[in-house]
Motif scaffolding. Structure first.
Motif, short mmCIF file in Angstrom:
data_model
loop_
_atom_site.label_atom_id
_atom_site.label_comp_id
_atom_site.label_asym_id
_atom_site.label_seq_id
_atom_site.Cartn_x
_atom_site.Cartn_y
_atom_site.Cartn_z
N PHE B 193 1.02 -0.84 -0.15
CA PHE B 193 -0.25 0.15 -0.14
C PHE B 193 0.75 1.41 0.08
O PHE B 193 0.92 2.45 -0.57
CB PHE B 193 -1.25 -0.38 1.11
N VAL B 194 2.20 1.27 0.88
CA VAL B 194 2.69 1.73 1.21
C VAL B 194 3.68 2.24 -0.33
O VAL B 194 3.65 3.62 -0.92
CB VAL B 194 3.82 2.38 2.50
N LEU B 195 4.16 1.73 -0.85
CA LEU B 195 4.70 1.54 -2.01
C LEU B 195 3.53 2.37 -3.41
O LEU B 195 4.28 2.86 -4.35
CB LEU B 195 5.40 0.10 -2.82
N ILE B 196 2.80 1.69 -3.33
CA ILE B 196 1.53 2.39 -3.99
C ILE B 196 0.96 3.70 -4.12
O ILE B 196 1.33 4.92 -5.19
CB ILE B 196 0.33 1.43 -4.99
N VAL B 197 1.18 4.47 -3.37
CA VAL B 197 0.35 5.43 -2.53
C VAL B 197 1.63 6.54 -2.61
O VAL B 197 1.29 7.14 -3.31
CB VAL B 197 -0.25 5.20 -1.40
N TYR B 198 2.57 5.73 -2.06
CA TYR B 198 4.39 6.96 -1.86
C TYR B 198 4.88 6.01 -2.60
O TYR B 198 5.99 5.64 -1.15
CB TYR B 198 4.45 7.37 -0.60
N PRO B 199 5.21 5.79 -4.11
CA PRO B 199 6.08 5.08 -4.71
C PRO B 199 7.65 6.15 -3.89
O PRO B 199 8.75 5.14 -3.74
CB PRO B 199 6.41 5.62 -5.86
N GLU B 200 8.11 7.39 -4.12
CA GLU B 200 9.19 7.79 -3.36
C GLU B 200 9.37 7.15 -1.79
O GLU B 200 10.96 7.76 -1.58
CB GLU B 200 9.25 8.62 -3.59
N PHE B 201 8.93 7.02 -1.16
CA PHE B 201 8.79 6.75 0.18
C PHE B 201 10.52 5.74 0.44
O PHE B 201 10.60 6.14 1.38
CB PHE B 201 7.40 5.68 0.89
N ILE B 202 10.91 4.84 -0.11
CA ILE B 202 11.69 3.87 -0.60
C ILE B 202 12.46 4.89 -1.32
O ILE B 202 12.24 4.50 -2.83
CB ILE B 202 11.53 2.76 -0.55
N ASN B 203 13.57 5.31 -0.83
CA ASN B 203 14.57 6.13 -1.73
C ASN B 203 15.86 5.46 -1.55
O ASN B 203 16.59 5.72 0.15
CB ASN B 203 14.43 7.89 -1.35
N LEU B 204 16.58 4.67 -2.80
CA LEU B 204 18.09 4.26 -2.00
C LEU B 204 18.96 4.95 -2.84
O LEU B 204 19.89 4.51 -2.64
CB LEU B 204 18.14 2.49 -2.90
N GLN B 205 18.27 5.93 -3.27
CA GLN B 205 19.44 7.46 -3.78
C GLN B 205 20.75 7.27 -2.79
O GLN B 205 21.84 7.07 -3.03
CB GLN B 205 18.59 8.53 -4.09
N SER B 206 20.16 7.90 -1.65
CA SER B 206 21.62 8.10 -0.59
C SER B 206 22.13 7.16 -0.24
O SER B 206 22.70 7.26 0.03
CB SER B 206 20.45 8.83 0.29
N PHE B 207 21.44 6.16 0.02
CA PHE B 207 22.03 4.94 0.14
C PHE B 207 22.78 4.32 -0.44
O PHE B 207 23.76 3.90 0.04
CB PHE B 207 21.28 3.41 0.52
N ILE B 208 22.91 4.45 -2.28
CA ILE B 208 23.74 4.01 -3.12
C ILE B 208 25.06 4.74 -2.93
O ILE B 208 26.53 4.66 -2.78
CB ILE B 208 23.11 4.26 -4.41
N LEU B 209 25.00 6.22 -2.65
CA LEU B 209 26.02 7.26 -2.44
C LEU B 209 26.52 6.65 -1.25
O LEU B 209 27.73 7.96 -1.10
CB LEU B 209 25.27 8.42 -2.49
N LEU B 210 27.00 6.12 -0.36
CA LEU B 210 27.17 5.49 1.03
C LEU B 210 28.68 5.24 0.60
O LEU B 210 28.60 4.42 -0.63
CB LEU B 210 27.02 5.08 1.72
N SER B 211 29.50 4.72 0.85
CA SER B 211 30.58 4.51 0.35
C SER B 211 30.74 2.71 1.18
O SER B 211 29.90 2.15 1.25
CB SER B 211 32.10 4.98 1.09
N ASN B 212 31.12 1.39 0.01
CA ASN B 212 31.23 0.49 -0.10
C ASN B 212 31.19 0.06 1.26
O ASN B 212 30.60 -0.54 2.00
CB ASN B 212 32.53 0.11 -1.05
N LEU B 213 32.36 0.45 2.16
CA LEU B 213 32.47 -0.28 3.42
C LEU B 213 31.00 0.28 4.15
O LEU B 213 30.61 -1.06 4.96
CB LEU B 213 33.00 -0.11 3.84
#
Lengths: 124, 242, 297, 233
Positions: B193-213
Motif C-alpha cells: 500500500f505504502v509503495l503504491i501510494v507513496y512510491p518515493e517512500f523508499i529512496n535508495l539514492q542516498s543509500f547508494i551514495l554511501l561508501s562501499n564499506l
C-alpha cells in the motif's frame, strides 16, 4: 526355542509353569542356575520384566533361591515340592469334579464312596 | 538409568552445517548455471553501454561490470533462502538430532557459507567472461579495473547475504506460528500500500551514495536482524504437517 | 526414575481437541505400548514428547526438561514415523554414515546386518524404497541410534507378517542389549503384547488406563450365563458390552467391581473367561452404540 | 524505472523456473560429490582466467589515469587560449597529422567547407607564407588529443576530406565513423554511475577543436564566402 504362548493367560504364569516343567523333567537340576530374565525374554520373545515376574513367582514359592550377583538357582528339593503341590492340586480338582458330576447324575455319597473302594480293589 | 548423551548444541550445529552444506549443494550448481546463462546473454554488449558523439566519430563503450552477476546472485539467494525454509527441506532435519532452532541456525550458516562461495562464483564468472571477451575482441578490449577490490567483494557478499536472509525470513514467517503468519501478511499488505501510494517512500539514492564499506555494513546489519528473527520464529514454531 | 512426566497436558488444533488434560508418568527403561483407536491422539502425544509440537496447556517434562524445541532432549530422543524423510541426495548407506556422525551410540554394523537380512539395497534412495522396506529401514534407523528415549509411531505399518514378527524380536533384543525407554504406538497390539511391559491406553485424547500388561488383562472379564442371572448382574455392574443369543447372554465387566467369587458365579450357572489384552483394550475404548451389529438390526 | 522493474520480475520468474527445473534434474544425475567437483572446477577455471587475463591480456588501449587527464586538460586549455589570440605557436609538429598540397590557377583561392555534414568540427585558418609560391596551397591538418571517458580516441578520428574542384578547395568531413570498445570494469556500474554523477565527476572537458591551416603565398587572396576562415598570424 519358540513356545506358543496362550493369549488369555498371563505370560508370567506361563513362564513360571514352563520353569516348573523344566524342573520336573530334570532339565533344571537342583542347585543349578536357572535362566536369567533376559535369557527367558529372548527365549520366549517376551518383555524381560514379565520374565522377571515369572521368576519372582517361583522365588516366592521357594522353588528358587537367589545368590547375590550370580542369579537364581533351583532349591534342592524343588522337584519334590512341585510334585507334591501338583499332586495336591490335581487330585483335589479331580475329586471336586467327581463329586459334582456324581451329584448331577443323582448318585448318593455312599454309592460314590463304594464305587471308589471298588475301583481301588479292582486296580490292585 | 543410563547416562544421557550430552552433546553440546554447538557440536550438533556444526555437524548439521557440515551435512547441510553438502546436501544443499545443488543450489550452488544452479547459481553456476544461471551465471553461465547470463554471461551468454550479456556477452555481446556487456551489461551497460555508453555512447559519445565526437564530431563524426561515434564512440560506444560496452561495459562489462559485476552488476548483472550480483543481481542474479541476489535473486538466487532470495529464492534459495525461500527454498531452504520449505517443508521439504526442513522435514529432513527431523531425522537427525535437531531442534527447530538448531536447524534454523545451521541453515543460516549454510546460507552465509553459500553467499561466500557465490561471491567466488561471481568472480569466476566475471573472469571467464573477460577471457572470452579478450579472445574475441582483442583490439578493442580495455581493462579499466581488473582486480575486484575487497570493498566491492564485501558489498557483493553483504547484499547476497541480505537477500538470502530475507528469503529465509519470509519462508520461516509463512511456516511459523499463526500470529507470525498473520503479521507477515499484514506487513506485506501495508508495505505494498505504502509503495503504491507513496512510491518515493523508499529512496535508495542516498543509500547508494554511501561508501562501499558503509553499504556492506548496512547489509550485514539488516541480514543479522533477519537471521535473528528467523531463529526466533523457528524457536517458536512447531513441526507442521502432522 | 521417571523419564516423562505430563501434567494436565492438552493440545488443540483450532476447535479439535487432540489431547485433553493428559496426566501421566512413564518410568525409564521400559517398553511401553501406546494403544488407541484411530484419532485417539497417539501421534499428537508422541510428537509432544519428541518436542516437535507444543502443548496448548499443561506441562510435559522429558528428562526433567521441556522437550519443545530443546536440543538437549532432542539429542536423546528419536522419533520414527512414516513421515521420516531424508534428502534425495543420500543413498541409504550415506544416511547411515550421516546418522553415525550424529548419534553417539550408533551401531553401524548392526544396521548393515539388519538391512542385509531384510534384503534392502543400500545404494538406493530412501524415497525409492517400497512401503514395507521403508518401514523396515525406519525401524532399523530408530533402533540402532540407541537413543535413551526411542519413539516408534506405527513402526510396522506396511511390513509383511513374517518380517513383523522378526522385527518385534529385533526390538526386544536391541532393548535387552541396550536398555532404554521405548514407546511403541501401534494398532497391532496382539502381535506385540508379549514384548510390552506397560500399556498406555488413549481414547479421544484422554488416557483411559496406564498399567502393566497383566494388570490390564485382569481388568475386564467376560461372564456368560442365563439371561436372568446376567440381568441381575447388569443391575449393579457397569457393563462394557453385552451380547445375547437365545437365552444365553455374555457381558464384559470390570473384574475389580465384581464382588462375587468364582464359586458363587458357578452356582448361578455363570462361567467366567479371561480376555486377551487386545480385547480388554477394545472393550475399554468401546463407545455406547458403537456395536457394529447394531447397525444391521 | 518501470522497464527495469519488468525486467527484474521477468528475471525472477526465469530464475525460479530454472531453479525448480534444474534441482530436479541435478538430483537425479548429480551426487553432492560430483557437484562439489564441478563447482571447484568452475572456480579454478575462473582463477586461471584471471591469471591469464592479468598476465597475458595486455590491453592495446591504455586507460589514462587521473593525473594524465589533468595535464591533458591543462594543455587543452592553453591551446584554446592561444587559439583565441590567433597565435600559431601551438601548432607544432607533434599535432600535425597530414598535409596536402594543391595547385590552383590565378591569385584567388575560393574555399568551400561543407560544414553542414554532421561531425564537421574543424577550425579553418589561413596564413600567408612567404615561402609559398603563387598558385600553390599547403594545407596542414593539426589534431589535438581527444579523450573520451579516459580513452584517447585521437587515432580513430577520421581525417577531413579535401579536394580541388573547378578551381575551388573543398573541405569536407567524412561520413560518421563508429568505434566500439569493450571495457572491463570490475565494480558496480550502478553504484559508480550514481556516485560520479553526484560528485560531478566524468570530466567531459571540451577538447580543443582540430585545426586546418591553409598556407598560401602573400600574393594570393583567399576567398571565403561562408565567413568561416580566420586569419592566423
Amino acid at each position: 526355542m519358540h513356545i506358543q504362548l496362550n493369549n488369555s493367560i498371563p505370560i508370567y504364569l506361563q513362564i513360571a509353569e514352563w520353569l516348573q516343567h523344566e524342573i520336573i523333567a530334570d532339565r533344571l537340576q537342583a542347585d543349578e542356575k536357572v535362566y536369567s530374565q533376559y535369557q527367558l525374554a529372548e527365549l520366549f520373545n517376551i518383555n524381560p520384566a514379565t520374565a522377571g515376574k515369572g521368576l519372582t513367582l517361583l522365588l516366592e514359592e521357594q522353588l528358587l533361591y537367589k545368590k547375590r550377583g550370580l542369579g537364581m538357582f533351583v532349591i534342592a528339593d524343588a522337584k519334590d515340592k512341585i510334585l507334591r503341590k501338583r499332586r495336591n492340586e490335581i487330585l483335589t480338582k479331580m475329586a471336586k469334579d467327581l463329586v459334582l458330576e456324581a451329584r448331577r447324575l443323582l448318585v448318593s455319597d455312599e454309592e460314590l464312596l463304594r464305587l471308589i473302594q471298588k475301583t481301588q480293589e479292582e486296580l490292585k | 538409568m543410563q547416562s544421557l548423551t550430552k552433546l553440546s548444541p554447538i557440536l550438533i550445529i556444526k555437524k548439521q552445517v557440515k551435512w547441510k552444506a553438502k546436501l544443499y549443494i545443488s543450489a550452488l550448481s544452479s547459481l553456476v548455471i544461471l551465471q553461465i546463462i547470463f554471461t551468454l546473454l550479456f556477452f555481446n554488449h556487456g551489461n551497460a553501454s555508453e555512447g559519445y558523439g565526437r564530431g563524426n566519430v561515434n564512440v560506444q563503450f560496452f561495459i562489462y561490470s559485476l552488476d548483472v552477476y550480483v543481481m542474479v546472485a541476489m535473486l538466487w539467494a532470495f529464492i534459495t533462502g525461500l527454498l531452504f525454509s520449505t517443508k521439504a527441506y526442513r522435514r529432513d532435519d527431523l531425522a537427525i538430532i535437531s531442534s527447530q532452532a538448531s536447524s534454523a541456525i545451521a541453515t543460516i550458516l549454510v546460507v552465509i557459507l553459500y553467499s561466500m562461495i557465490a561471491v567466488m562464483i561471481i568472480a569466476a564468472s566475471y573472469y571467464i567472461q573477460l577471457i572470452g571477451l579478450f579472445l574475441r575482441q582483442k583490439d578493442a578490449f580495455i581493462i579499466d579495473q581488473l582486480i575486484i577490490s575487497p570493498s566491492i567483494l564485501l558489498v557483493c557478499f553483504g547484499s547476497i547475504c541480505l537477500f538470502g536472509a530475507v528469503g529465509l525470513l519470509v519462508g520461516y514467517c509463512f511456516q511459523g506460528p499463526i500470529i507470525v503468519k498473520l503479521a507477515t501478511i499484514l506487513f506485506f499488505i501495508v508495505s505494498l500500500f505504502v509503495l503504491i501510494v507513496y512510491p518515493e517512500f523508499i529512496n535508495l539514492q542516498s543509500f547508494i551514495l554511501l561508501s562501499n564499506l558503509k553499504i556492506s555494513i548496512c547489509c550485514f546489519l539488516l541480514a543479522i536482524l533477519c537471521f535473528g528473527l528467523t531463529i526466533w520464529i523457528a524457536h517458536q514454531s512447531e513441526v507442521s504437517a502432522l | 526414575m521417571k523419564v516423562i512426566r505430563c501434567e494436565q497436558l492438552s493440545k488443540s488444533y483450532g476447535h479439535r481437541q487432540a489431547l485433553q488434560q493428559v496426566t501421566c508418568a512413564i518410568d525409564g527403561q521400559k517398553i511401553v505400548g501406546i494403544i488407541g483407536r484411530n484419532g485417539a491422539g497417539k501421534s499428537t502425544l508422541l510428537h509432544i514428547f519428541s518436542g516437535h509440537i507444543k502443548a496448548t496447556n499443561g506441562t510435559c517434562q522429558l528428562f526433567d526438561q521441556n522437550p519443545f524445541n530443546n536440543i538437549r532432549t532432542a539429542a536423546n530422543t528419536i522419533l520414527i514415523d512414516d513421515q521420516l524423510s531424508f534428502s534425495n541426495y543420500l543413498s541409504l548407506s550415506d544416511i547411515l554414515t550421516m546418522a553415525a556422525d550424529f548419534y553417539p551410540n550408533w551401531q553401524n554394523d548392526l544396521a548393515y546386518r539388519l538391512l542385509q537380512y531384510a534384503e534392502i539395497d543400500l545404494a538406493v534412495k530412501h524415497q525409492q524404497l517400497s512401503k514395507g522396506h521403508r518401514a523396515i529401514f525406519n525401524v532399523v534407523y530408530g533402533l540402532v541410534a540407541r537413543c535413551a528415549f526411542t519413539i516408534l509411531d506405527e513402526p510396522m505399518n506396511g511390513m509383511d507378517e513374517a518380517i513383523r514378527q522378526d522385527f518385534y524380536r529385533v526390538i526386544l533384543k536391541e532393548y535387552i542389549a541396550f536398555p532404554r525407554t521405548i514407546l511403541i504406538a501401534s494398532h497391532h497390539l496382539q502381535e506385540m503384547e508379549t514384548i510390552l511391559e506397560e500399556i498406555l491406553l488413549l481414547h479421544k485424547g484422554k488416557i483411559i488406563t496406564h498399567a502393566t500388561i497383566d494388570e490390564l488383562r485382569e481388568q475386564l472379564i467376560s461372564l456368560t450365563g442365563p439371561n436372568e442371572e446376567i440381568d441381575v448382574l447388569c443391575a449393579y455392574l457397569p457393563i462394557y458390552a453385552r451380547k445375547t443369543m437365545a437365552n444365553l447372554s455374555s457381558i464384559i465387566v470390570d473384574a475389580y467391581q465384581l464382588k462375587l467369587s468364582h464359586e458363587e458365579l458357578q452356582a448361578r450357572g455363570i462361567t467366567q473367561t479371561a480376555l486377551s489384552v487386545s480385547d480388554v483394550c477394545k472393550y475399554l475404548t468401546y463407545e455406547e452404540g458403537s456395536d457394529i451389529d447394531a447397525i444391521f438390526d | 524505472m518501470t522497464s527495469f522493474m519488468m525486467l527484474f520480475l521477468f528475471m525472477l520468474l526465469v530464475i525460479t523456473f530454472l531453479l525448480s527445473k534444474f534441482s530436479r534434474i541435478t538430483q537425479k544425475f548429480w551426487s553432492p560429490r560430483k557437484i562439489i567437483i564441478g563447482i571447484t572446477g568452475y572456480l579454478l577455471l575462473g582463477l586461471c582466467a584471471f591469471l591469464y587475463v592479468s598476465f597475458f591480456a595486455e590491453s592495446p588501449i591504455q586507460v589514462l589515469s587521473g593525473t594524465d587527464l589533468k595535464t591533458i586538460e591543462k594543455n587543452s586549455h592553453t591551446i584554446q587560449a592561444y587559439d583565441q589570440e590567433y597565435n600559431a605557436s601551438y601548432l607544432t609538429e607533434d599535432h600535425l597529422r597530414k598535409t596536402w598540397e594543391f595547385d590552383f590557377q590565378g591569385t584567388e583561392l575560393p574555399v568551400i567547407s561543407d560544414n553542414n555534414t554532421p561531425g564537421f568540427h574543424f577550425n579553418v585558418r589561413y596564413r600567408y607564407n612567404d615561402d609559398m609560391p603563387a598558385g600553390k596551397a599547403l594545407v596542414s591538418y593539426y589534431q589535438f588529443q581527444d579523450i573520451v571517458d579516459g580513452i584517447d580516441i585521437s587515432a580513430e578520428i577520421p581525417l577531413p576530406h579535401l579536394y580541388m574542384e573547378q578551381n575551388e578547395l573543398v573541405i569536407q568531413a567524412l561520413p560518421e565513423h563508429r568505434v566500439q570498445y569493450y571495457r572491463a570494469k570490475a565494480s558496480f556500474m550502478l553504484l559508480d554511475f550514481h556516485r560520479y554523477h553526484e560528485q560531478g565527476g566524468y570530466t567531459l572537458f571540451a577538447p580543443s577543436s582540430n585545426v586546418i591551416v591553409i598556407d598560401i603565398s602573400p600574393h594570393t587572396t583567399l576567398e571565403d564566402r561562408q565567413g568561416l576562415i580566420q586569419y592566423l598570424q
